[in-house]
Each structure stands twice: as C-alpha cells, then as structure tokens.
Write an enzyme that holds these catalytic residues in place. Structure first.
Site, PDB file in Angstrom:
ATOM      1  N   LYS A  14     -74.817  24.849  71.942  1.00 17.27           N
ATOM      2  CA  LYS A  14     -76.238  24.311  72.483  1.00 17.27           C
ATOM      3  C   LYS A  14     -77.027  25.866  71.883  1.00 17.27           C
ATOM      4  CE  LYS A  14     -75.402  24.142  76.705  1.00 17.27           C
ATOM      5  NZ  LYS A  14     -73.897  24.219  76.828  1.00 17.27           N
ATOM      6  N   ARG A  89     -79.177  19.743  83.774  1.00 22.73           N
ATOM      7  CA  ARG A  89     -77.549  19.866  83.997  1.00 22.73           C
ATOM      8  C   ARG A  89     -77.135  19.034  85.333  1.00 22.73           C
ATOM      9  NH1 ARG A  89     -76.579  25.112  81.542  1.00 22.73           N
ATOM     10  NH2 ARG A  89     -74.354  25.316  81.565  1.00 22.73           N
ATOM     11  N   ARG A 128     -65.347  34.551  72.446  1.00 24.31           N
ATOM     12  CA  ARG A 128     -66.743  35.233  72.656  1.00 24.31           C
ATOM     13  C   ARG A 128     -66.333  36.348  73.699  1.00 24.31           C
ATOM     14  NH1 ARG A 128     -71.856  31.932  74.605  1.00 24.31           N
ATOM     15  NH2 ARG A 128     -70.689  31.739  76.457  1.00 24.31           N
ATOM     16  N   ARG A 134     -69.794  38.646  78.752  1.00 28.71           N
ATOM     17  CA  ARG A 134     -70.350  37.691  79.581  1.00 28.71           C
ATOM     18  C   ARG A 134     -69.349  37.221  80.858  1.00 28.71           C
ATOM     19  NH1 ARG A 134     -73.533  32.248  77.472  1.00 28.71           N
ATOM     20  NH2 ARG A 134     -72.589  31.384  79.676  1.00 28.71           N
ATOM     21  N   ARG A 145     -66.019  26.041  84.725  1.00 30.97           N
ATOM     22  CA  ARG A 145     -67.467  25.724  84.225  1.00 30.97           C
ATOM     23  C   ARG A 145     -67.175  24.163  83.397  1.00 30.97           C
ATOM     24  NH1 ARG A 145     -68.035  30.477  80.545  1.00 30.97           N
ATOM     25  NH2 ARG A 145     -69.978  29.352  79.282  1.00 30.97           N
TER      26      ARG A 145
HETATM   27  P1  AP5 Z   1     -73.019  28.699  72.102  1.00 28.75           P
HETATM   28  O1  AP5 Z   1     -73.981  28.334  71.021  1.00 28.75           O
HETATM   29  O2  AP5 Z   1     -73.122  30.021  73.033  1.00 28.75           O
HETATM   30  O3  AP5 Z   1     -72.472  27.535  72.798  1.00 28.75           O
HETATM   31  P2  AP5 Z   1     -73.387  26.885  74.341  1.00 28.75           P
HETATM   32  O4  AP5 Z   1     -73.034  25.701  74.219  1.00 28.75           O
HETATM   33  O5  AP5 Z   1     -74.673  27.354  74.445  1.00 28.75           O
HETATM   34  O6  AP5 Z   1     -72.425  27.724  75.382  1.00 28.75           O
HETATM   35  P3  AP5 Z   1     -72.738  28.622  76.837  1.00 28.75           P
HETATM   36  O7  AP5 Z   1     -71.373  29.486  77.190  1.00 28.75           O
HETATM   37  O8  AP5 Z   1     -73.634  29.348  76.478  1.00 28.75           O
HETATM   38  O9  AP5 Z   1     -73.172  27.454  77.513  1.00 28.75           O
HETATM   39  P4  AP5 Z   1     -73.274  27.357  78.887  1.00 28.75           P
HETATM   40  O10 AP5 Z   1     -73.615  26.076  79.170  1.00 28.75           O
HETATM   41  O11 AP5 Z   1     -71.920  27.453  79.657  1.00 28.75           O
HETATM   42  O12 AP5 Z   1     -73.827  28.635  79.326  1.00 28.75           O
HETATM   43  P5  AP5 Z   1     -75.505  28.562  79.824  1.00 28.75           P
HETATM   44  O13 AP5 Z   1     -75.986  29.978  79.440  1.00 28.75           O
HETATM   45  O14 AP5 Z   1     -76.446  27.288  79.806  1.00 28.75           O
HETATM   46  O15 AP5 Z   1     -71.638  28.953  71.358  1.00 28.75           O
HETATM   47  C1  AP5 Z   1     -70.354  29.360  72.257  1.00 28.75           C
HETATM   48  C2  AP5 Z   1     -69.405  30.278  71.182  1.00 28.75           C
HETATM   49  O16 AP5 Z   1     -69.097  29.529  70.134  1.00 28.75           O
HETATM   50  C3  AP5 Z   1     -70.332  31.075  70.499  1.00 28.75           C
HETATM   51  O17 AP5 Z   1     -69.447  32.549  70.272  1.00 28.75           O
HETATM   52  C4  AP5 Z   1     -70.641  30.829  69.017  1.00 28.75           C
HETATM   53  O18 AP5 Z   1     -70.634  31.653  68.092  1.00 28.75           O
HETATM   54  C5  AP5 Z   1     -69.636  29.902  68.769  1.00 28.75           C
HETATM   55  N1  AP5 Z   1     -69.832  28.612  67.823  1.00 28.75           N
HETATM   56  C6  AP5 Z   1     -70.946  27.978  68.104  1.00 28.75           C
HETATM   57  N2  AP5 Z   1     -70.993  27.032  67.218  1.00 28.75           N
HETATM   58  C7  AP5 Z   1     -69.629  26.973  66.644  1.00 28.75           C
HETATM   59  C8  AP5 Z   1     -68.992  26.086  65.651  1.00 28.75           C
HETATM   60  N3  AP5 Z   1     -69.744  24.922  65.009  1.00 28.75           N
HETATM   61  N4  AP5 Z   1     -67.809  26.387  65.153  1.00 28.75           N
HETATM   62  C9  AP5 Z   1     -67.108  27.549  65.691  1.00 28.75           C
HETATM   63  N5  AP5 Z   1     -67.749  28.386  66.893  1.00 28.75           N
HETATM   64  C10 AP5 Z   1     -69.196  28.084  67.047  1.00 28.75           C
HETATM   65  O19 AP5 Z   1     -75.281  28.449  81.411  1.00 28.75           O
HETATM   66  C11 AP5 Z   1     -74.551  29.665  82.224  1.00 28.75           C
HETATM   67  C12 AP5 Z   1     -74.354  29.533  83.937  1.00 28.75           C
HETATM   68  O20 AP5 Z   1     -75.883  29.709  84.279  1.00 28.75           O
HETATM   69  C13 AP5 Z   1     -73.967  28.079  84.157  1.00 28.75           C
HETATM   70  O21 AP5 Z   1     -72.640  27.884  84.276  1.00 28.75           O
HETATM   71  C14 AP5 Z   1     -74.808  27.987  85.592  1.00 28.75           C
HETATM   72  O22 AP5 Z   1     -74.061  28.892  86.469  1.00 28.75           O
HETATM   73  C15 AP5 Z   1     -76.106  28.763  85.266  1.00 28.75           C
HETATM   74  N6  AP5 Z   1     -77.092  27.619  84.694  1.00 28.75           N
HETATM   75  C16 AP5 Z   1     -77.617  27.652  83.376  1.00 28.75           C
HETATM   76  N7  AP5 Z   1     -78.376  26.616  83.556  1.00 28.75           N
HETATM   77  C17 AP5 Z   1     -78.359  25.783  84.724  1.00 28.75           C
HETATM   78  C18 AP5 Z   1     -78.976  24.763  85.252  1.00 28.75           C
HETATM   79  N8  AP5 Z   1     -79.909  24.085  84.409  1.00 28.75           N
HETATM   80  N9  AP5 Z   1     -78.765  24.441  86.490  1.00 28.75           N
HETATM   81  C19 AP5 Z   1     -77.709  24.987  87.281  1.00 28.75           C
HETATM   82  N10 AP5 Z   1     -77.367  26.186  86.866  1.00 28.75           N
HETATM   83  C20 AP5 Z   1     -77.561  26.720  85.615  1.00 28.75           C
END
Ligand code: AP5
Length: 191
Positions: A14, A89, A128, A134, A145
């Site tokens: 994402k 979410r 990562r 992180r 997660r």
């Molecule tokens: P990346 O692009 O970072 O993927 P992502 O889907 O953004 O993954 P995240 O881990 O950031 O998502 P998340 O939903 O757990 O975290 P968030 O910060 O929203 O890519 C991941 C890795 O893969 C990278 O190393 C990248 O280089 C690699 N990659 C990308 N594309 C690739 C490809 N095509 N091939 C190979 N490798 C690739 O949330 C974190 C926490 O915050 C949650 O757990 C929750 O506690 C809280 N939170 C956030 N939003 C909310 C909400 N709306 N409500 C409640 N709690 C929330």
C-alpha cells in the site's frame, strides 16, 4: 476530487504504491500508520496510547482514528483528492469516511485492493524488519496483524464490492508492473 483507497493486508504494498500514485496524480497521501508512528516518536499522549495497540499488532480504536482523519480532511479540503492508505480498516471506519467526504459533496471513487498471499506478506515484512526498526515487523506481531486483517479489515471488501467500487489487483510482481495495472484502473475512472 479524486479519492482513492489503497487497500490490502500488511505488507501488500500500500505504502509503496501510494508513493507512485502521489507522483502520478498529485493526490494528498494520508497514511494513518505513518501519522500514528510520528505521534509515537514525538511521545505525545496519542502516541503513547497508539503504541499500546500497535506494538501488539492490534488496531487503534475507531473513535481515535476517525477523529484524526476528520480534522485532517477539514484542513486539506482544497487538495485535488486523497489517497487513503491504511484507512479505513473496519466497516465503521468505512462508513465514517463516506460521511466525512459527503460534507464536501465527495465520496470514495475507487478502492484498489492489492491481493498478496500470506507467505509472501510474511516474507516481505520479515525482510523489512531486519532494516526498518519498525517494532511491529517481527514474526509474532506480523502474525497478529494478519489475524486482525482477516477478522476486522477484510469485511470492508464486501462493503465496497456492494458499492461497485472495489478493484482487486494482483499485488505480486514488480512494483512498476503492479503500478501500471493500478494506473489503468484510475485512468479509466478519470477519462
Ligand atoms: P509496503 O508498501 O510498506 O506495504 P504496506 O501494505 O504499506 O505494509 P505496512 O506494513 O506498512 O502496512 P500495515 O497496514 O501493517 O501498516 P500501517 O502503517 O498502515 O511494503 C511492505 C514491504 O514490502 C516493503 O519492504 C516494500 O519495499 C516491500 N514491497 C512492496 N511492494 C513489493 C513488491 N511488489 N514485491 C516485493 N516487495 C515489495 O499500520 C500499522 C499499525 O497502525 C496497524 O497495525 C494499527 O495498529 C495502526 N493503524 C494504522 N491505521 C489504522 C486504522 N485506520 N485504524 C486502526 N489502527 C490503525
């Protein structure tokens, strides 16, 4: 306004695809995860509270993130549109987002769902974790997660499918190839 939700499990890409969308369409990127991590780093009250959920891989309560988003949309209401990354979410967050946007006679135009199998997600996040620092990129929290994603977040796919705006995209492949598929969907939308 063009309002896109980039949707998918943790590690589905994402954040990576959002960066490319910002560069291509000039939209405002809104990552709730990033906002919350900034709060944690700044050791604010919100950050301390958020950390108690995020470090366990749980969702921060809806009322907190919804309020956060509401004030952000108000502040940025003159932008060309938003890319919502990591929000909504839960179904209540999805309902709240439509309500917030409707104040400006807008709604979500498309939900791009990146489809990636668990094994690949775990692999990406563990890799990562070795460099990112992180606190939630360790095996135990990654598994938590993913459970939270399937239980609380994936029902949103049905929510958006019923509204006819869900676009499911294969999230495996090179970042550029995946982006080209997303770009085709969005270009069709704005044609
Ligand atoms: P990346 O692009 O970072 O993927 P992502 O889907 O953004 O993954 P995240 O881990 O950031 O998502 P998340 O939903 O757990 O975290 P968030 O910060 O929203 O890519 C991941 C890795 O893969 C990278 O190393 C990248 O280089 C690699 N990659 C990308 N594309 C690739 C490809 N095509 N091939 C190979 N490798 C690739 O949330 C974190 C926490 O915050 C949650 O757990 C929750 O506690 C809280 N939170 C956030 N939003 C909310 C909400 N709306 N409500 C409640 N709690 C929330």
């Amino acid at each position: 306004m063009l309002n896109i939700v980039i949707f998918g499990a943790p590690g589905s890409g994402k954040g990576t695809q959002s960066e490319k969308l910002v560069a291509r369409y000039g939209l405002q990127h809104v990552s709730t995860g990033e906002i919350l991590r900034d709060e944690i780093e700044a050791i604010t009250e919100l950050g301390k509270l958020a950390d108690s959920y995020m470090s366990k891989g749980e969702l921060v309560p809806d009322c907190i993130v919804i309020d956060m988003l509401d004030s952000l949309i108000e502040k940025k209401k003159h932008v060309k549109g938003f890319i919502f990354d990591g929000f909504p979410r839960t179904v209540p967050q999805g309902e709240a987002l439509s309500k917030m946007l409707s104040k400006h006679e807008e709604d979500v135009n498309a939900v791009i769902s990146l489809e990636v199998e668990d094994e690949e997600l775990i692999d990406r996040l563990l890799k990562r974790g070795q460099i990112s620092g992180r606190s939630d990129d360790n095996r135990e929290t990654i598994e938590a997660r993913l459970k939270v994603y399937y239980r609380q977040t994936s029902p949103l796919k049905e929510f958006y499918k019923e509204r006819g705006i869900l676009k499911e995209i294969d999230g495996i492949g090179t970042v550029d190839d995946i982006f080209r598929t997303i770009e085709k969907e969005i270009d069709q939308l704005i044609k």
